[in-house]
Design an enzyme around this catalytic site. Structure first.
Site, PDB file in Angstrom:
ATOM      1  N   ASN A  14      -0.348  -4.269  -7.303  1.00  0.00           N
ATOM      2  CA  ASN A  14       0.821  -3.479  -7.724  1.00  0.00           C
ATOM      3  C   ASN A  14       2.083  -4.330  -7.703  1.00  0.00           C
ATOM      4  O   ASN A  14       2.939  -4.197  -8.583  1.00  0.00           O
ATOM      5  CB  ASN A  14       0.988  -2.240  -6.836  1.00  0.00           C
ATOM      6  CG  ASN A  14       0.045  -1.130  -7.265  1.00  0.00           C
ATOM      7  OD1 ASN A  14       0.274  -0.470  -8.272  1.00  0.00           O
ATOM      8  ND2 ASN A  14      -1.031  -0.952  -6.523  1.00  0.00           N
ATOM      9  N   ASN A  17       6.465   5.590  -2.457  1.00  0.00           N
ATOM     10  CA  ASN A  17       5.123   5.101  -2.132  1.00  0.00           C
ATOM     11  C   ASN A  17       4.173   5.468  -3.263  1.00  0.00           C
ATOM     12  O   ASN A  17       4.389   6.447  -3.976  1.00  0.00           O
ATOM     13  CB  ASN A  17       4.654   5.779  -0.832  1.00  0.00           C
ATOM     14  CG  ASN A  17       3.280   5.298  -0.383  1.00  0.00           C
ATOM     15  OD1 ASN A  17       2.979   4.100  -0.462  1.00  0.00           O
ATOM     16  ND2 ASN A  17       2.446   6.203   0.084  1.00  0.00           N
ATOM     17  N   GLY A  47      -1.904  -7.037  -3.440  1.00  0.00           N
ATOM     18  CA  GLY A  47      -0.661  -7.181  -4.199  1.00  0.00           C
ATOM     19  C   GLY A  47      -0.814  -7.033  -5.701  1.00  0.00           C
ATOM     20  O   GLY A  47      -0.003  -7.559  -6.464  1.00  0.00           O
ATOM     21  N   LYS A  75       8.732  -1.792  18.130  1.00  0.00           N
ATOM     22  CA  LYS A  75       8.761  -1.445  16.700  1.00  0.00           C
ATOM     23  C   LYS A  75      10.200  -1.496  16.182  1.00  0.00           C
ATOM     24  O   LYS A  75      10.449  -1.866  15.039  1.00  0.00           O
ATOM     25  CB  LYS A  75       8.179  -0.035  16.530  1.00  0.00           C
ATOM     26  CG  LYS A  75       8.043   0.389  15.092  1.00  0.00           C
ATOM     27  CD  LYS A  75       7.075   1.546  14.960  1.00  0.00           C
ATOM     28  CE  LYS A  75       6.877   1.918  13.524  1.00  0.00           C
ATOM     29  NZ  LYS A  75       5.608   2.528  13.248  1.00  0.00           N
ATOM     30  N   HIS A  86       0.082   6.312  -3.912  1.00  0.00           N
ATOM     31  CA  HIS A  86      -1.130   6.657  -3.168  1.00  0.00           C
ATOM     32  C   HIS A  86      -2.254   6.966  -4.154  1.00  0.00           C
ATOM     33  O   HIS A  86      -2.048   7.697  -5.125  1.00  0.00           O
ATOM     34  CB  HIS A  86      -0.870   7.861  -2.258  1.00  0.00           C
ATOM     35  CG  HIS A  86      -2.043   8.160  -1.393  1.00  0.00           C
ATOM     36  ND1 HIS A  86      -2.375   7.375  -0.290  1.00  0.00           N
ATOM     37  CD2 HIS A  86      -2.994   9.113  -1.482  1.00  0.00           C
ATOM     38  CE1 HIS A  86      -3.482   7.858   0.252  1.00  0.00           C
ATOM     39  NE2 HIS A  86      -3.881   8.903  -0.448  1.00  0.00           N
ATOM     40  N   MET A 101       0.461  -1.021   4.839  1.00  0.00           N
ATOM     41  CA  MET A 101      -0.416  -0.245   5.710  1.00  0.00           C
ATOM     42  C   MET A 101       0.170  -0.082   7.119  1.00  0.00           C
ATOM     43  O   MET A 101      -0.575  -0.048   8.098  1.00  0.00           O
ATOM     44  CB  MET A 101      -1.811  -0.882   5.743  1.00  0.00           C
ATOM     45  CG  MET A 101      -2.516  -0.811   4.394  1.00  0.00           C
ATOM     46  SD  MET A 101      -2.531   0.890   3.730  1.00  0.00           S
ATOM     47  CE  MET A 101      -3.460   0.690   2.223  1.00  0.00           C
ATOM     48  N   ARG A 102       1.480   0.022   7.184  1.00  0.00           N
ATOM     49  CA  ARG A 102       2.114   0.225   8.491  1.00  0.00           C
ATOM     50  C   ARG A 102       3.045   1.420   8.386  1.00  0.00           C
ATOM     51  O   ARG A 102       3.718   1.583   7.355  1.00  0.00           O
ATOM     52  CB  ARG A 102       2.887  -1.041   8.865  1.00  0.00           C
ATOM     53  CG  ARG A 102       3.396  -1.061  10.267  1.00  0.00           C
ATOM     54  CD  ARG A 102       3.651  -2.479  10.719  1.00  0.00           C
ATOM     55  NE  ARG A 102       2.411  -3.207  10.928  1.00  0.00           N
ATOM     56  CZ  ARG A 102       1.662  -3.108  12.030  1.00  0.00           C
ATOM     57  NH1 ARG A 102       2.030  -2.333  13.019  1.00  0.00           N
ATOM     58  NH2 ARG A 102       0.536  -3.787  12.148  1.00  0.00           N
TER      59      ARG A 102
HETATM   60  C1  GAR Z   1      -3.155   0.746  -3.891  1.00  0.00           C
HETATM   61  O1  GAR Z   1      -4.310   1.308  -4.463  1.00  0.00           O
HETATM   62  C2  GAR Z   1      -2.297   1.832  -3.275  1.00  0.00           C
HETATM   63  O2  GAR Z   1      -2.354   3.038  -3.976  1.00  0.00           O
HETATM   64  C3  GAR Z   1      -2.894   1.957  -1.903  1.00  0.00           C
HETATM   65  O3  GAR Z   1      -3.143   0.631  -1.521  1.00  0.00           O
HETATM   66  C4  GAR Z   1      -3.527  -0.116  -2.681  1.00  0.00           C
HETATM   67  C5  GAR Z   1      -2.797  -1.442  -2.675  1.00  0.00           C
HETATM   68  O4  GAR Z   1      -3.337  -2.288  -3.648  1.00  0.00           O
HETATM   69  N1  GAR Z   1      -2.020   2.624  -0.992  1.00  0.00           N
HETATM   70  C6  GAR Z   1      -2.435   3.493  -0.054  1.00  0.00           C
HETATM   71  O5  GAR Z   1      -3.602   3.763   0.149  1.00  0.00           O
HETATM   72  C7  GAR Z   1      -1.313   4.152   0.747  1.00  0.00           C
HETATM   73  N2  GAR Z   1      -1.819   5.147   1.611  1.00  0.00           N
HETATM   74  P1  GAR Z   1      -2.614  -3.629  -4.072  1.00  0.00           P
HETATM   75  O6  GAR Z   1      -2.345  -4.417  -2.786  1.00  0.00           O
HETATM   76  O7  GAR Z   1      -3.581  -4.336  -4.960  1.00  0.00           O
HETATM   77  O8  GAR Z   1      -1.330  -3.265  -4.773  1.00  0.00           O
END
Ligand code: GAR
Length: 201
Positions: free
Chosen positions: A15, A108, A13, A66, A110, A91-92
């Site tokens: 972000n 999203n 979390g 789902k 990435h 992640m779902r």
């Molecule tokens: C982030 O780096 C995001 O870009 C990635 O998960 C992390 C979450 O970090 N997302 C993916 O890989 C999507 N395919 P956080 O929980 O510290 O925000």
């Protein structure tokens, strides 16, 4: 009018916290209406509690289908009158029905320059592949994974001095400023979507 955001996250979390901080510093004019989390052990839950953000803990295995799982989430989104869904390490995979229902209202982040290194281990894969340039992508979500019209993309150089940890730090630091910025552009109506192309100011 102030817009309502729901953040979907499954993990740390960071972000989520960066977006909350951007709102409190008024860099982002929005209300964080909801955290949707599919992992009851995720550190993001503590962060949402501390920030006073409502949490929907939706654990897939607690639902027969789902569709039922997503119906619970949709109920919360409706109750909070959510305008924008922000995936931040969720992640779902959302169903095509869910994505169509919120068409152009789900984004999203990435940690690679898409379409390179899709999936859950993008930073590690880019590092071990030996690319000299990776980065961060923010995109609208469509029915495919880590796919959809690209809003912003910022490169990060990988030098021979970098370790996986130093690269992770660089990418995460960048994410924390880029995501609030992209959300602000979107909520202010500054993005023009035409087919797969997104025009930014
Ligand atoms: C982030 O780096 C995001 O870009 C990635 O998960 C992390 C979450 O970090 N997302 C993916 O890989 C999507 N395919 P956080 O929980 O510290 O925000």
């Amino acid at each position: 009018m102030i817009k309502n955001i729901a953040i979907f996250a499954s993990g740390k979390g960071t972000n989520f916290s960066a977006i909350v901080a951007a709102v409190s510093r008024k860099l982002l004019q929005a209300r964080i209406a909801l955290l949707v989390c599919d992992n009851p052990q995720a550190p993001v839950i503590k962060k949402a509690n501390r920030a006073g953000v409502r949490i929907i803990r939706a654990v897939r295995k607690d639902f027969a289908t789902k569709k039922d799982f997503e119906a619970e989430i949709i109920r919360g989104l409706k109750e909070e009158d959510v305008d924008l869904i922000v995936l931040a390490g969720f992640m779902r995979i959302l169903s095509p029905d869910f994505v169509r229902r919120y068409k152009n209202r789900i984004i999203n982040i990435h940690p690679s320059l898409l379409p390179a290194f899709k999936g859950a281990h993008a930073i590690k894969e880019a590092f071990h592949y030996g690319v000299k340039l990776t980065g961060v992508t923010i995109h609208f979500v469509d029915e495919k994974i880590d796919h959809g019209p690209i809003i912003l993309q910022t490169p990060v150089a990988i030098s021979s001095k970098d370790t996986l940890e130093s690269l992770e730090d660089k990418i995460h630091t960048l994410e924390h400023s880029l995501y609030p910025h992209a959300i602000q552009l979107l909520l202010k109506g500054k993005l023009k979507l035409s087919g797969r192309k997104v025009k930014t100011p």
